[in-house]
Enzyme design. Structure first.
Site, PDB file in Angstrom:
ATOM      1  N   ASP A  17       0.890  -1.176   0.014  1.00 38.69           N
ATOM      2  CA  ASP A  17       0.004  -0.069  -0.033  1.00 38.69           C
ATOM      3  C   ASP A  17       0.926   1.598  -0.043  1.00 38.69           C
ATOM      4  OD1 ASP A  17      -2.401   1.502   0.260  1.00 38.69           O
ATOM      5  OD2 ASP A  17      -2.040   1.807   2.446  1.00 38.69           O
ATOM      6  N   GLU A  81      -1.797  -0.951  -5.570  1.00 38.69           N
ATOM      7  CA  GLU A  81      -2.927  -0.198  -5.802  1.00 38.69           C
ATOM      8  C   GLU A  81      -2.529   0.874  -6.861  1.00 38.69           C
ATOM      9  OE1 GLU A  81      -5.135   3.161  -3.402  1.00 38.69           O
ATOM     10  OE2 GLU A  81      -5.858   1.258  -2.875  1.00 38.69           O
ATOM     11  N   ASP A 154      -2.890   0.910   7.019  1.00 44.41           N
ATOM     12  CA  ASP A 154      -1.960   0.898   5.962  1.00 44.41           C
ATOM     13  C   ASP A 154      -1.550  -0.556   5.801  1.00 44.41           C
ATOM     14  OD1 ASP A 154      -1.192   3.856   5.455  1.00 44.41           O
ATOM     15  OD2 ASP A 154      -0.778   3.474   7.622  1.00 44.41           O
TER      16      ASP A 154
END
Length: 201
Positions: A17, A81, A154
């Protein structure tokens, strides 16, 4: 290391992340499409003092951590992502820099990378694309049968990446019986069907 996702057996996914500011989360999960287990998770926070000493310190540390994680845990794939297009330009550029060193580390170590939009990841884990951080933490804990809620958020976000990678593997391998919302959606099924916390994909 193989450049093709395993079509049978267990798949080990390293989820990352990336953060424009704050900790960069990471999490490693193994799954065979029906069962899954959490291997390791955490978050890298670069000290403010180090960032002041060197403009590229945070990028250097993220790159080193990803390389170390790949070397220690030998993931089959890395899931990250994609850059969120709704971000302002300054934040998007910083996020792209962090994402860039993650992709570089994966390429140097020969690990295949898959990118997923934020809403795609949230839909895979929470059943809809608007889940907040707390919801994601609780769902990740339930789906991975963890004894405690993964902190910081996170790290939970990084752990959540495995769902999309497993669904992609299942789809490519023709695995039947997958009840993941993402798989149902790709097959034209009932994407809104609820997945019990004890059910794994």
């Amino acid at each position: 290391m193989s450049q093709v996702l395993k079509t049978i057996g267990w798949l080990r996914v390293l989820g990352i992340d990336p953060a424009a500011a704050g900790p960069t989360g990471y999490g490693i999960v193994e799954s065979d499409g029906r069962r899954c287990r959490m291997i390791h998770y955490g978050a890298l926070k670069v000290a403010a003092k180090r960032q002041k000493e060197c403009a590229g310190a945070a990028l250097q540390d993220v790159h080193a951590r990803v390389c170390n994680l790949i070397g220690e845990f030998s993931p089959d794939a890395l899931a990250v992502e994609s850059v969120f297009t709704a971000l302002n330009m300054r934040t998007a550029l910083k996020l792209a820099e962090v994402r860039g060193v993650i992709l570089l580390a994966a390429a140097q170590c020969g690990v295949m990378v898959y990118s997923y939009a934020p809403r795609e990841v949230k839909a895979s884990v929470a059943g809809h694309g608007h889940a907040d951080k707390r919801q994601m933490q609780m769902m990740v804990r339930a789906l991975l049968s963890m004894n405690e809620t993964p902190e910081p958020s996170d790290a939970a976000d990084a752990l959540s990446r495995w769902r999309c990678a497993i669904c992609k593997r299942n789809k490519r391998a023709g695995v039947l019986g997958c009840r993941d919302p993402m798989c149902l959606l790709s097959r034209g099924g009932e994407a809104q069907r609820q997945v019990p916390p004890t059910s794994l994909i």
